[in-house]
Design a protein around this motif. Structure first.
Motif, PDB file in Angstrom:
ATOM      1  N   ALA A  98       3.599   0.480   3.044  1.00  0.00           N
ATOM      2  CA  ALA A  98       3.281  -0.427   3.778  1.00  0.00           C
ATOM      3  C   ALA A  98       3.253  -1.830   3.308  1.00  0.00           C
ATOM      4  N   VAL A  99       3.977  -2.845   3.785  1.00  0.00           N
ATOM      5  CA  VAL A  99       4.070  -3.977   3.064  1.00  0.00           C
ATOM      6  C   VAL A  99       3.360  -5.214   4.062  1.00  0.00           C
ATOM      7  N   GLU A 100       2.598  -5.967   3.406  1.00  0.00           N
ATOM      8  CA  GLU A 100       1.753  -7.038   4.074  1.00  0.00           C
ATOM      9  C   GLU A 100       2.213  -8.281   3.584  1.00  0.00           C
ATOM     10  N   GLY A 101       2.742  -9.335   4.195  1.00  0.00           N
ATOM     11  CA  GLY A 101       3.073 -10.410   3.637  1.00  0.00           C
ATOM     12  C   GLY A 101       4.584 -11.001   3.511  1.00  0.00           C
TER      13      GLY A 101
ATOM     14  N   VAL B  45      10.818   1.311   9.040  1.00  0.00           N
ATOM     15  CA  VAL B  45       9.951   1.356  10.358  1.00  0.00           C
ATOM     16  C   VAL B  45       9.218  -0.151  10.678  1.00  0.00           C
ATOM     17  N   GLY B  46       8.926  -0.232  11.801  1.00  0.00           N
ATOM     18  CA  GLY B  46       8.120  -1.627  12.018  1.00  0.00           C
ATOM     19  C   GLY B  46       8.771  -2.953  11.648  1.00  0.00           C
ATOM     20  N   MET B  47       9.949  -3.097  12.035  1.00  0.00           N
ATOM     21  CA  MET B  47      10.783  -4.284  11.959  1.00  0.00           C
ATOM     22  C   MET B  47      10.554  -5.360  13.107  1.00  0.00           C
TER      23      MET B  47
ATOM     24  N   GLU C 105       0.948  -1.050  -0.184  1.00  0.00           N
ATOM     25  CA  GLU C 105      -0.130  -0.063   0.182  1.00  0.00           C
ATOM     26  C   GLU C 105       0.946   1.021   0.041  1.00  0.00           C
ATOM     27  N   ARG C 106       0.657   2.075  -0.927  1.00  0.00           N
ATOM     28  CA  ARG C 106       1.228   3.511  -1.032  1.00  0.00           C
ATOM     29  C   ARG C 106       0.548   4.589  -0.613  1.00  0.00           C
ATOM     30  N   GLN C 107       0.733   5.129   0.274  1.00  0.00           N
ATOM     31  CA  GLN C 107      -0.185   6.294   0.705  1.00  0.00           C
ATOM     32  C   GLN C 107       0.541   7.596   0.753  1.00  0.00           C
TER      33      GLN C 107
ATOM     34  N   LEU D 227       9.335   3.215   4.823  1.00  0.00           N
ATOM     35  CA  LEU D 227       8.660   1.633   4.700  1.00  0.00           C
ATOM     36  C   LEU D 227       8.667   1.051   5.741  1.00  0.00           C
ATOM     37  N   ASP D 228       7.184   0.843   5.824  1.00  0.00           N
ATOM     38  CA  ASP D 228       6.647   0.061   7.059  1.00  0.00           C
ATOM     39  C   ASP D 228       6.689  -1.392   7.009  1.00  0.00           C
ATOM     40  N   LEU D 229       7.520  -2.073   7.748  1.00  0.00           N
ATOM     41  CA  LEU D 229       7.408  -3.509   7.547  1.00  0.00           C
ATOM     42  C   LEU D 229       6.514  -4.430   8.685  1.00  0.00           C
TER      43      LEU D 229
END
Length: 110
Positions: free
Chosen positions: A18-21, A81-83, A6-8, A48-50
Motif C-alpha cells: 500500500a502506497v500513501e503519498g 487496486v484503488g486507483m 507499507e508491505r503486509q 499494489l494498493d494505490l
C-alpha cells in the motif's frame, strides 16, 4: 515529496503493498525496493494498493511496468487496486490500463 510504503503479508505467499503519498522521481526508488522483490518469488500474489496515492509520474509508471514484467517472468500474480480517477486517467492515457485489463490485473476501475 512524501511517500509511505507499507508491505503486509496477507496470507501464505500473498502480499499487499500500500502506497500513501506521491510517487515521483524522488520517491519511486522506495516503492521499487519494496515491490519488485515480491514479484520475483514464483507463485506469490502481489497487490499494489494505490487508494492513498495522490500523485504519480512517469517514474512511478516505470516501476509498475517493471513489477508487471517481473511478475510475468516469475509466474507471480500481480494486481493494482484503488486507483483514483486521476491515477486511472494517467494509466489510460499511457496505455497501461489497457495492459492491466488485458492481463485482468486491474481491479476497482470504473
Amino acid at each position: 515529496m512524501n511517500i509511505n510504503v507499507e508491505r503486509q503479508k496477507m496470507a501464505d505467499r500473498l502480499f499487499l503493498v500500500a502506497v500513501e503519498g506521491e510517487i515521483d522521481v524522488y520517491t519511486a526508488p522506495v516503492l521499487k525496493k519494496e515491490l519488485l522483490p515480491l514479484t520475483e518469488i514464483s507463485g506469490t500474489g502481489v497487490t499494489l494498493d494505490l487508494s492513498r496515492t495522490v500523485y504519480i509520474d512517469s517514474t512511478a509508471l516505470g516501476v509498475i511496468i517493471a513489477a508487471l514484467k517481473s511478475a510475468a517472468r516469475n509466474r507471480c500474480r500481480f494486481s493494482v487496486v484503488g486507483m483514483s480517477p486521476r491515477v486511472e486517467r494517467l494509466f489510460t492515457i499511457t496505455g497501461l490500463m489497457e495492459i492491466l485489463r488485458r492481463e485482468k490485473i486491474a481491479e476497482g476501475d470504473n
